[in-house]
Design an enzyme around this catalytic site. Structure first.
Site, mmCIF file in Angstrom:
data_model
loop_
_atom_site.group_PDB
_atom_site.id
_atom_site.type_symbol
_atom_site.label_atom_id
_atom_site.label_comp_id
_atom_site.label_asym_id
_atom_site.label_seq_id
_atom_site.Cartn_x
_atom_site.Cartn_y
_atom_site.Cartn_z
ATOM 1 C CD GLU A 1 -5.098 -5.395 2.684
ATOM 2 O OE1 GLU A 1 -5.914 -4.608 3.207
ATOM 3 O OE2 GLU A 1 -3.907 -5.446 2.980
ATOM 4 C CD GLU B 1 -3.091 -0.889 2.248
ATOM 5 O OE1 GLU B 1 -2.834 -0.234 3.268
ATOM 6 O OE2 GLU B 1 -4.195 -1.392 2.022
#
Ligand SMILES: *[C@@H]1O[C@H](CO)[C@@H](O)[C@H](O)[C@H]1NC(C)=O
Ligand SMILES: *[C@@H]1O[C@H](CO)[C@@H](O)[C@H](O)[C@H]1NC(C)=O
Ligand SMILES: *[C@@H]1O[C@H](CO)[C@@H](O)[C@H](O)[C@H]1NC(C)=O
Ligand SMILES: *[C@@H]1O[C@H](CO)[C@@H](O)[C@H](O)[C@H]1NC(C)=O
Ligand SMILES: *[C@@H]1O[C@H](CO)[C@@H](O)[C@H](O)[C@H]1NC(C)=O
Ligand SMILES: *[C@@H]1O[C@H](CO)[C@@H](O)[C@H](O)[C@H]1NC(C)=O
Ligand SMILES: CC(=O)N[C@H]1CO[C@H](CO)[C@@H](O)[C@@H]1O
Length: 818
Positions: free
Chosen positions: A250, A181
């Site tokens: 995710e 991320e």
């Protein structure tokens, strides 16, 4: 000749066995390719340190039964390397054993090495000692950081290779991730970010693992890194390269819980909707974050202000029980998707938009059984869609799956799986007395309160993670000074949190706790300074360090820089910040390992105190009978840490109270957004139940529970219970079969409600309709009572005629397990 022949046979067998066990993993723009075949991969996150090795096989088995192809995990650097070059891969940190359990179950593995992980994990997984390296700047184009990141990443890759765990070696690992991320926060690193990401990609490539690397939330990921998506939904995501398949790393099945917030939930229908939309739009690999959330055991698992439970409202609950209907509803979805796997990855895509957000998507091709989706993305308007001469009812925000484009086998909003409500049952250990008997001992603080030299000293107020090396939640800041006369003053301490306890000359003068989201506060207390030597002792406590944001590692904790003032007459401020401060890392009780219950430790059984801060409590108890998950109820305690037989259960803090935001009744018809609605537990204690894994317990012998109580609590109501299925319910359309199961060793003892007709309401609050069959309850009681599970078909033949005319008929049942 015969000799040569058998040699050839041996050689061929050898090559065959090599080929049979080795798996190639590659990709094209459409899908991940396993042994050259395009595949869809359904994966779920299970973080190995958040459960125990004894739980792993069962968790993985339930994941496989739930229709998963792969298990995904991060790798947790600060847990594995708490002290530089001193590694720990034991117990629940045994990464290799975890991957081998996945392999034994016949599933694939996805390993997100990071080594930055976020994951609501202490310090995002970074070891505190990184901060002691001169010139260190994390997650950027900085040599000291890159050297350490490469050293750790290489260590992990070498370990996996040595054990033959990568797919080309015959192992289960099909994908690996570098960084995590970073795209979300890289603007905070300026131009260096680009160089760093290039370096990450090259470094990862140089490790030559033989499976693709992924980078999540990294729109500019350089080839051959595959950039992937994280979020509640990913159907609008497109990879940055025509040769990269669409991967969802995710898909949040729920959300984590903070101490002072209610429990977040995400309806099964909404998760299913997101997954169906993803595969409807060319998705190939999707991962549930989390499939099992688990428990933040010990200190380093929990990030800032995160509860010890990391349940996440995942398909497997904190204890590893199947969470219904989520687990079953997703299992049915996976089965429907798998029927049309070939069509999804080899078929031609043809999508037609109808009015009001309805869309028909067909995957067709020569020699391929076609597969279709009818999706309704309108959040308020239900649709009846005519397709190939048939009508399909597609509720708002739902997707229907038609594996042969002929019949709906699944709709994301039509839940045919039972709902199970878990309850706690009082421990049934043999001859266990109602109340536990307690002994206690004070935390030995005399030295720290009276001018101890501590572990080291400095002429400044240090950031806590630097001062403590993250070896403990606690750091003492101690200052000694002379004063010419007695005087009333105010002690003022500015701290970055999270907890401060202040003492003057051995007396506790006050404590203060930060609120979530803003850890900085200023503590003030009136103090009596005396003539001669005075001692100020400040005990600072942390609740997990920052783990997210650009340069999150610089977010200070503790009395970093202060200032600390003594304020006298007329507001005269005496600044102590640059005086000599002695530091003591951790509690004396931690140094002496009181939680290990050494036979020489002295415990008092008389006058066990209530509401006394800085107190150790101890009791013994018998392991509850059976195999159900064990929890300890710590209601009445203040704040602290709990151990069972020396195993750290995590931090407890039942005196925190969840706020009142978001506890509206969660009904999917109202299309609630997962992160602001659908919460439970408003106004209730943050967490009173703490998981005690069965493997921490000894059967037939006394077990020891030790608590360190920091704030003052009352241990007399502490008790052990087991988690069981209490109530089971279901509601299915006419013609469908409802299966009810107590999911364990218990049986259905009573059917509380049954209606075949037009019942309304939700599990726990069903109401009869206006045209119900009169004999349904009786028929269901006969079929279910006394059984561990039963299946009932919603048909008039079984349940009697309803008198419902021109309206949909359904079956609703609620039963009790005992
Ligand atoms: C799916 O892939 C096809 C090519 O196979 C492409 O034409 C289509 O636009 C893609 N659809 C989406 C939603 O990405
Ligand atoms: C795409 O699907 C629509 C709706 O089913 C159909 O009318 C159309 O002919 C299809 N187009 C192709 C190229 O198959
Ligand atoms: C949903 O349906 C309403 C009509 O009730 C319509 O006004 C709206 O545009 C639709 N939304 C979408 C996204 O199509
Ligand atoms: C700090 O000092 C105590 C003795 O006072 C010792 O037991 C402990 O190990 C030291 N801690 C560290 C982190 O050095
Ligand atoms: C944080 O809380 C303190 C009081 O505890 C307050 O003075 C300060 O303004 C708050 N800061 C922010 C950014 O909310
Ligand atoms: C759905 O929302 C409406 C209005 O927002 C509310 O009146 C109703 O009670 C909600 N229904 C349920 C079952 O929560
Ligand atoms: C990181 C990410 O994709 N976040 C998204 C998660 O889902 C919510 C709700 O749909 C979005 O608002 C976020 O942008």
């Amino acid at each position: 000749m015969a000799m040569a022949k058998s040699l050839v046979v041996v050689l061929v067998l050898f090559l065959l066995s090599f080929l049979a066990y080795s798996t190639t993993v590659s990709h094209d723009g459409r899908a991940l390719l396993i042994n050259g075949q395009r595949r869809i991969i359904i994966s779920g996150s299970i973080h190995y340190p958040r459960s125990t090795p004894e739980m792993w096989p069962e968790l993985i088995k339930k994941a496989k039964e739930g229709g998963l192809d792969a298990i995904e995990t991060y790798v947790f650097w600060n847990a594995h390397e708490p002290v530089k070059r001193q590694y720990n891969f034991e117990g629940n940190l045994d990464l290799v054993r975890f991957i081998k359990e996945i392999q034994n179950a016949g599933l694939y593995a996805i390993v997100r090495i990071g080594p930055y992980v976020c994951a609501e994990w202490d310090y995002g997984g970074f070891p505190a000692w990184l901060r002691q390296i001169p010139g260190m700047e994390m997650r950027t184009d900085n040599k000291p950081f890159k050297d350490e990141m490469q050293t750790f990443t290489t260590l992990i890759v070498d370990m996996l290779k040595k054990e033959n765990l990568l797919a080309p070696q015959g192992g289960p690992i099909i994908l690996s991730q570098i960084e995590n991320e970073y795209g979300n926060i890289q603007s905070g690193y300026g131009a260096a970010a680009k160089n760093y990401i290039e370096w990450c990609a090259n470094m990862a490539q140089s490790l030559d693992i033989g499976v693709p690397w992924i980078m999540c939330q990294q729109a500019d990921a350089p080839q051959p890194m595959i950039n992937t998506c994280n979020g509640f939904y990913c159907h609008d995501f497109q990879p940055n390269n025509a040769n990269s398949p669409k991967i969802w790393t995710e898909n949040w099945t729920g959300w984590f819980k903070d101490w002072d917030k209610p429990d977040p939930h995400r309806p099964a229908e909404d998760v299913a909707y997101a997954v169906a939309r993803f595969f409807e739009t060319n998705g190939t690999v999707q991962n549930y974050y989390m499939y099992h959330g688990g428990t933040n055991f010990g200190r380093t698992s929990g990030g800032p202000y995160i509860t010890t439970s990391y349940d996440y409202d995942a398909p497997l609950d904190e204890y590893g029980n199947i969470r219904q209907p989520k687990w079953g509803h997703l299992k049915a979805l996976h089965a429907a998707l798998k029927i049309m796997e070939k069509a999804l990855v080899y078929g031609n895509y043809n999508s037609t938009q109808l009015e009001n957000g309805v869309q028909i998507t067909e995957f067709t091709g020569k020699g391929i059984t076609p597969g279709c989706f009818i999706s309704n993305s309108n959040t308020t308007l239900d649709a009846t869609v005519k397709y190939h001469g048939q009508n399909y009812f597609v509720p708002a925000s739902s997707v229907s799956i038609l594996p042969e484009c002929k019949e709906e086998v699944y709709n994301t909003a039509k839940v045919n799986t039972q709902t199970s409500i878990m309850v706690k049952k009082r421990s049934q250990a043999e001859d266990e007395p109602e109340e536990l008997s307690w002994s206690w001992r004070p935390e030995e603080m005399t030295s720290t309160l009276k001018g101890a030299l501590g572990n080291f000293s400095d002429h400044k107020l240090l950031d806590q993670i630097i001062g403590s090396g993250d070896k403990s939640d606690y750091l003492w800041y101690m200052n000694t000074f002379d004063h010419p006369y007695d005087m009333d003053m105010t002690l003022q301490v500015a701290t970055q949190g999270h907890v401060l306890h202040a003492f003057l000359n051995g007396d506790h003068v006050g404590s203060q706790y930060a609120a979530d989201g803003n850890f900085s506060f200023t503590f003030e207390a009136g103090v009596k300074i005396k003539k001669g030597k005075n001692y100020i002792s400040l005990l600072s406590g942390t609740i997990g360090h920052a783990n997210y944001g650009a340069r999150f590692e610089l977010v200070p904790t503790g009395i970093a820089g202060g200032p600390v003032f003594l304020i006298g007459d007329g507001g005269m401020k005496h600044d102590l910040s640059s005086e000599l401060w002695a530091y003591k890392v951790g509690l004396n009780g931690e140094d002496n390992e009181i939680y290990m219950d050494n036979p020489n430790d002295k415990w008092y059984t008389d006058s066990v105190p209530s509401m006394r801060p800085f107190t150790w409590y101890k009791t013994t108890f018998k392991a509850p009978l059976g195999t159900e998950a064990v929890v300890v109820n710590l209601e009445g305690m203040g704040k602290g840490v709990a151990w069972v037989n020396g195993n750290n259960l995590g931090r407890y803090w039942p005196t925190t109270i969840a706020n009142n935001q978001g506890c509206e009744l969660c009904d999917y018809d109202n299309h609630t957004v997962p992160d602001d609605h659908c919460r439970t537990g408003c106004g209730e204690p943050g967490q009173i139940w703490y998981h005690v894994p069965r493997s921490f317990l000894k059967e037939g012998e006394p077990n020891t529970l030790i608590l360190f109580e920091e704030a003052g609590g009352e241990p007399f109501n502490v008790n052990f219970q087991t988690m069981v299925v209490g109530t089971v319910c279901g509601h299915v359309e006419e013609g469908k079969t409802l299966t009810l199961s107590c999911q364990g060793t218990r049986t259905i003892s009573n059917v509380e409600f049954a209606s075949f007709g037009n019942p309304v309401g939700m599990c726990g609050a069903f109401q009869k309709g206006t045209c119900d069959s009169q004999i349904a309850l009786d028929a269901i009681q006969k079929a279910c009572v006394g059984k561990m599970a039963c299946s009932i078909k919603g048909s008039a033949r079984v349940l009697g005629d309803s008198e419902c005319k021109n309206m949909p008929v359904s079956l609703a049942v609620q039963a009790v397990c005992s």
